[in-house]
Design a protein around this motif. Structure first.
Motif, PDB file in Angstrom:
ATOM      1  N   HIS A 148       0.775  -0.988  -0.107  1.00  0.00           N
ATOM      2  CA  HIS A 148       0.017  -0.100   0.186  1.00  0.00           C
ATOM      3  C   HIS A 148       0.676   1.339  -0.076  1.00  0.00           C
ATOM      4  N   LEU A 149       1.080   1.679  -1.075  1.00  0.00           N
ATOM      5  CA  LEU A 149       2.087   2.923  -1.673  1.00  0.00           C
ATOM      6  C   LEU A 149       1.324   4.257  -1.292  1.00  0.00           C
ATOM      7  N   PHE A 150       1.593   5.107  -0.834  1.00  0.00           N
ATOM      8  CA  PHE A 150       0.979   6.517  -0.851  1.00  0.00           C
ATOM      9  C   PHE A 150       2.009   7.696  -1.360  1.00  0.00           C
ATOM     10  N   ILE A 151       1.232   8.644  -1.563  1.00  0.00           N
ATOM     11  CA  ILE A 151       1.958  10.045  -1.757  1.00  0.00           C
ATOM     12  C   ILE A 151       0.983  10.971  -1.794  1.00  0.00           C
ATOM     13  N   ALA A 152       0.994  12.172  -1.280  1.00  0.00           N
ATOM     14  CA  ALA A 152      -0.101  13.094  -1.256  1.00  0.00           C
ATOM     15  C   ALA A 152      -0.339  13.953  -2.701  1.00  0.00           C
ATOM     16  N   THR A 153      -1.370  14.195  -3.042  1.00  0.00           N
ATOM     17  CA  THR A 153      -1.678  14.835  -4.288  1.00  0.00           C
ATOM     18  C   THR A 153      -2.317  16.152  -4.101  1.00  0.00           C
ATOM     19  N   SER A 154      -2.790  16.637  -3.092  1.00  0.00           N
ATOM     20  CA  SER A 154      -3.415  17.991  -2.890  1.00  0.00           C
ATOM     21  C   SER A 154      -2.541  19.075  -3.014  1.00  0.00           C
ATOM     22  N   PRO A 155      -2.998  20.168  -3.410  1.00  0.00           N
ATOM     23  CA  PRO A 155      -2.261  21.406  -3.588  1.00  0.00           C
ATOM     24  C   PRO A 155      -1.334  21.842  -2.163  1.00  0.00           C
ATOM     25  N   ILE A 156      -2.203  21.632  -1.034  1.00  0.00           N
ATOM     26  CA  ILE A 156      -1.603  21.991   0.069  1.00  0.00           C
ATOM     27  C   ILE A 156      -0.697  20.694   0.833  1.00  0.00           C
ATOM     28  N   HIS A 157      -1.161  19.645   0.532  1.00  0.00           N
ATOM     29  CA  HIS A 157      -0.046  18.601   1.016  1.00  0.00           C
ATOM     30  C   HIS A 157       1.262  18.663   0.097  1.00  0.00           C
ATOM     31  N   MET A 158       1.239  18.963  -1.287  1.00  0.00           N
ATOM     32  CA  MET A 158       2.340  18.993  -2.186  1.00  0.00           C
ATOM     33  C   MET A 158       3.247  20.068  -1.769  1.00  0.00           C
ATOM     34  N   THR A 159       2.484  21.311  -1.700  1.00  0.00           N
ATOM     35  CA  THR A 159       3.357  22.559  -1.379  1.00  0.00           C
ATOM     36  C   THR A 159       4.062  22.785   0.039  1.00  0.00           C
ATOM     37  N   TYR A 160       3.117  22.317   0.907  1.00  0.00           N
ATOM     38  CA  TYR A 160       3.656  22.534   2.329  1.00  0.00           C
ATOM     39  C   TYR A 160       4.272  21.485   2.993  1.00  0.00           C
ATOM     40  N   LYS A 161       3.922  20.004   2.621  1.00  0.00           N
ATOM     41  CA  LYS A 161       4.276  19.039   3.287  1.00  0.00           C
ATOM     42  C   LYS A 161       5.648  18.424   2.576  1.00  0.00           C
ATOM     43  N   LEU A 162       5.322  18.177   1.150  1.00  0.00           N
ATOM     44  CA  LEU A 162       6.370  17.400   0.412  1.00  0.00           C
ATOM     45  C   LEU A 162       7.158  18.273  -0.256  1.00  0.00           C
ATOM     46  N   LYS A 163       6.814  19.795  -0.387  1.00  0.00           N
ATOM     47  CA  LYS A 163       7.665  20.651  -0.975  1.00  0.00           C
ATOM     48  C   LYS A 163       7.879  20.365  -2.366  1.00  0.00           C
ATOM     49  N   LYS A 164       6.970  19.555  -3.192  1.00  0.00           N
ATOM     50  CA  LYS A 164       7.279  19.216  -4.531  1.00  0.00           C
ATOM     51  C   LYS A 164       6.233  19.775  -5.417  1.00  0.00           C
ATOM     52  N   SER A 165       6.566  19.753  -6.829  1.00  0.00           N
ATOM     53  CA  SER A 165       5.681  20.420  -7.866  1.00  0.00           C
ATOM     54  C   SER A 165       5.039  19.228  -8.216  1.00  0.00           C
ATOM     55  N   PRO A 166       3.677  19.258  -8.710  1.00  0.00           N
ATOM     56  CA  PRO A 166       2.863  18.125  -9.053  1.00  0.00           C
ATOM     57  C   PRO A 166       3.646  17.048 -10.023  1.00  0.00           C
ATOM     58  N   GLU A 167       4.639  17.692 -11.054  1.00  0.00           N
ATOM     59  CA  GLU A 167       5.361  16.987 -11.680  1.00  0.00           C
ATOM     60  C   GLU A 167       6.129  16.132 -11.004  1.00  0.00           C
ATOM     61  N   GLN A 168       6.941  16.581 -10.132  1.00  0.00           N
ATOM     62  CA  GLN A 168       7.987  15.915  -9.347  1.00  0.00           C
ATOM     63  C   GLN A 168       6.995  14.890  -8.501  1.00  0.00           C
ATOM     64  N   VAL A 169       6.047  14.976  -7.898  1.00  0.00           N
ATOM     65  CA  VAL A 169       5.104  14.144  -7.305  1.00  0.00           C
ATOM     66  C   VAL A 169       4.824  12.917  -8.385  1.00  0.00           C
ATOM     67  N   THR A 170       4.370  13.093  -9.620  1.00  0.00           N
ATOM     68  CA  THR A 170       3.982  12.392 -10.557  1.00  0.00           C
ATOM     69  C   THR A 170       5.284  11.267 -10.754  1.00  0.00           C
ATOM     70  N   GLN A 171       6.282  12.085 -10.870  1.00  0.00           N
ATOM     71  CA  GLN A 171       7.418  11.266 -11.486  1.00  0.00           C
ATOM     72  C   GLN A 171       7.683  10.312 -10.364  1.00  0.00           C
ATOM     73  N   LEU A 172       7.863  10.665  -9.027  1.00  0.00           N
ATOM     74  CA  LEU A 172       7.848   9.935  -7.879  1.00  0.00           C
ATOM     75  C   LEU A 172       7.110   8.790  -7.914  1.00  0.00           C
ATOM     76  N   ALA A 173       5.568   9.163  -7.972  1.00  0.00           N
ATOM     77  CA  ALA A 173       4.724   8.099  -7.820  1.00  0.00           C
ATOM     78  C   ALA A 173       4.973   6.919  -8.976  1.00  0.00           C
ATOM     79  N   VAL A 174       5.155   7.467 -10.255  1.00  0.00           N
ATOM     80  CA  VAL A 174       5.471   6.382 -11.223  1.00  0.00           C
ATOM     81  C   VAL A 174       6.699   5.481 -11.077  1.00  0.00           C
ATOM     82  N   ASP A 175       7.851   6.334 -10.588  1.00  0.00           N
ATOM     83  CA  ASP A 175       8.954   5.360 -10.270  1.00  0.00           C
ATOM     84  C   ASP A 175       8.872   4.552  -9.222  1.00  0.00           C
ATOM     85  N   MET A 176       8.205   4.841  -8.215  1.00  0.00           N
ATOM     86  CA  MET A 176       8.169   3.678  -6.888  1.00  0.00           C
ATOM     87  C   MET A 176       7.074   2.716  -7.286  1.00  0.00           C
TER      88      MET A 176
END
Ligand SMILES: [Zn+2]
Length: 514
Positions: free
Chosen positions: A96-124
């Protein structure tokens, strides 16, 4: 009828409830019961969060064979590798693999852009696919995510190998119409959605977890996640027993089936309440003490004339039997063994002997031993840790009253097998007892919660005590039962302290997908 898969997360999201701390044996006991209840998947823990959780997940994966076992993992190779080590011996392991996708979580918690989150999700997902046959991917905080971003990222993680797509309402913010719309949108717009199943995971911050779960299955979700008694982070998760009964009673509105055995609801709920120490509100749906009680005269009269006038759920549907056979002083070994089996326990010969001894000692003090009493004794015995060094109560005496200073004397054996005893005073009998125990035990102890309840009714009812404390900086909980309130208090205290020596699952401190 559309079949809905049930994903239970009592042992992961449920265990994240503040103050809940289960050891390996307790987790295993709940896991076995979830298997009997008939869940399709159980999330046994978050293997990378602590050594204790890792071992508990591995033990469950090795033991429970008829259910798919899942482990939670952040989007890192280390988490995925650790989860695989814990789960690889399972019959049907699931990541059960998870990563946040909401603007508030990506900006403040992950400090990643939507593109970076997508890439990381796909890679993992791709990385995990080399190990796991089943990958459930969760878009954390999905209900506050941009719908078109969700569509894009889901399409890519399915291409990378995800087989289940979970869209959690992580913070319990969604309304039923909104949550249902999200599922419909994803179902209609993700090109390859037929290669994965859609899953709902709801939290109850606005009291909408159940309604949202139902809205999800009406809009394309075929897996529902939840916990027993609705325990979980903050206000908790959707309660699986409520979900199951709602589908059962309102088949006309919800043409869905599950593989759950509703008759196991009472036992499952009782076990989770007892082992987690999370009480259930008397008015809670389905499993609350008052869920089938009729107080008003008009209602009682109606139910006597025709039960369904005021009773939409037959208590026996959820495993509540009114004609329980109580045991007493003259009940023999044979009747006792039969009872153990009927209560759903399979004990080793040694534990069965111990249970019979405790039962006999209880009949000296209590005329009728009820199913509830036995369930308490048997659960304690089944989850008692043996072959491990620990503190054990040898004897205690407490004097208390309005004139004398409450004083306790306690004798213990210590983990290195020495006998030790002392006496202390306190402002009340429990404090005196606890001051004495603290003086005898070398560990550093800070008691944070003490909770006393009675098992069943009547003045001779068993006492059950739950405590929470910090022992050597580790948060632990303990429980104990006895016919004597003070003995139950001492047992609970020692039960908590002894957890430091055995399979302690330390709390999950990292942000988990909830
Ligand atoms: Zn959750």
């Amino acid at each position: 009828m559309q079949n809905i898969h049930i994903f239970d997360t009592t042992l992961r999201d449920g265990e994240q409830s503040p103050g809940v701390n289960l050891n390996q044996l307790e987790k295993l006991e709940i896991a076995r019961q979830l298997e009997r209840f008939g869940v399709n998947v159980m999330e046994a823990g978050f293997p990378a969060s602590s050594q204790g959780d890792f071992e508990a997940v591995r033990t469950i994966a090795r033991t429970v064979r008829n259910v798919s076992i899942a482990g939670l993992s952040r989007a890192t190779k280390n988490d995925i590798d650790t989860s695989w080590e814990a789960l690889k011996e399972a019959e049907a392991p699931r990541l059960h693999l998870f990563i946040a996708t909401s603007p508030i979580h990506m900006t403040y918690k992950l400090k990643k852009s939507p593109e970076q989150v997508t890439q990381l999700a796909v890679d993992m997902v791709r990385y995990a696919k080399a190990k796991f046959p089943q990958i459930e991917w969760s878009a954390e905080d999905a209900s506050r995510s941009d719908l078109d971003f969700l569509v894009q990222i889901i399409e890519k993680v399915i291409d990378a190998g995800a087989t289940v797509i979970n869209l959690p309402d992580t913070v319990g913010y969604a309304t039923p119409a909104e949550y249902g719309r999200m599922f419909r949108y994803v179902k209609e717009n993700v090109r390859n959605i037929d290669k994965a199943i859609l899953s709902a995971h709801c939290h109850d911050d606005l009291g909408l977890a159940m309604a949202n779960s139902l809205a999800a299955i009406e809009n394309g979700a075929t897996q529902v996640e939840g916990t027993i008694n609705g325990i979980g982070e903050r206000a908790g998760n959707a309660a699986l027993e409520e979900f199951a009964v709602a589908l059962g009673i309102r088949k006309d509105q919800f043409p869905f089936s599950t593989g759950l055995n509703l008759k196991e609801i009472k036992r499952t709920s009782d076990l989770v309440r007892k082992l987690t120490g999370m009480p259930i509100a008397p008015n809670k749906a389905v499993v609350g003490q008052n869920a089938f009680a009729h107080e008003s005269g008009i209602h009682q009269d109606g139910v006597l004339k025709h039960p369904q006038t005021y009773e939409i759920i037959n208590p026996s549907m959820v495993g509540i039997e009114s004609n329980e056979l109580v045991l007493g002083k003259h009940s023999g070994r044979h009747a006792f063994k039969e009872k153990i089996e009927r209560l759903g326990f399979s004990l080793t010969e040694e534990k069965s002997e111990e249970a019979f001894r405790q039962f006999k000692s209880l009949t000296d003090r209590k005329k009728e031993v009820t199913d509830e009493d036995l369930f308490t004794i048997l659960t304690d015995i089944q989850t008692a840790v043996s072959d491990v060094k620990k503190y054990e109560l040898l004897a205690y005496q407490v004097q208390s009253g309005s004139i004398n200073l409450p004083t306790a004397t306690v004798a213990l054996t210590t983990p290195d097998g020495m006998r030790t005893e002392t006496a202390r005073t306190g402002k009340g009998p429990v404090e005196a007892l606890y001051n004495t125990l603290e003086a005898l035990i070398k560990e550093e102890i800070h008691l944070t919660k003490y909770q006393l309840s009675s098992v069943g009714q009547g003045r001779d009812a068993l006492a059950e005590v739950h405590v929470k404390m910090i022992v050597n900086e580790l948060p632990v909980s303990g429980r104990g039962s006895s016919h004597d309130v003070l003995e139950a208090s001492a047992k609970a205290f020692l039960n908590a302290v002894n957890r430091v020596f055995y399979g302690q699952t330390t709390k999950v401190l990292q942000t988990a997908n909830s």
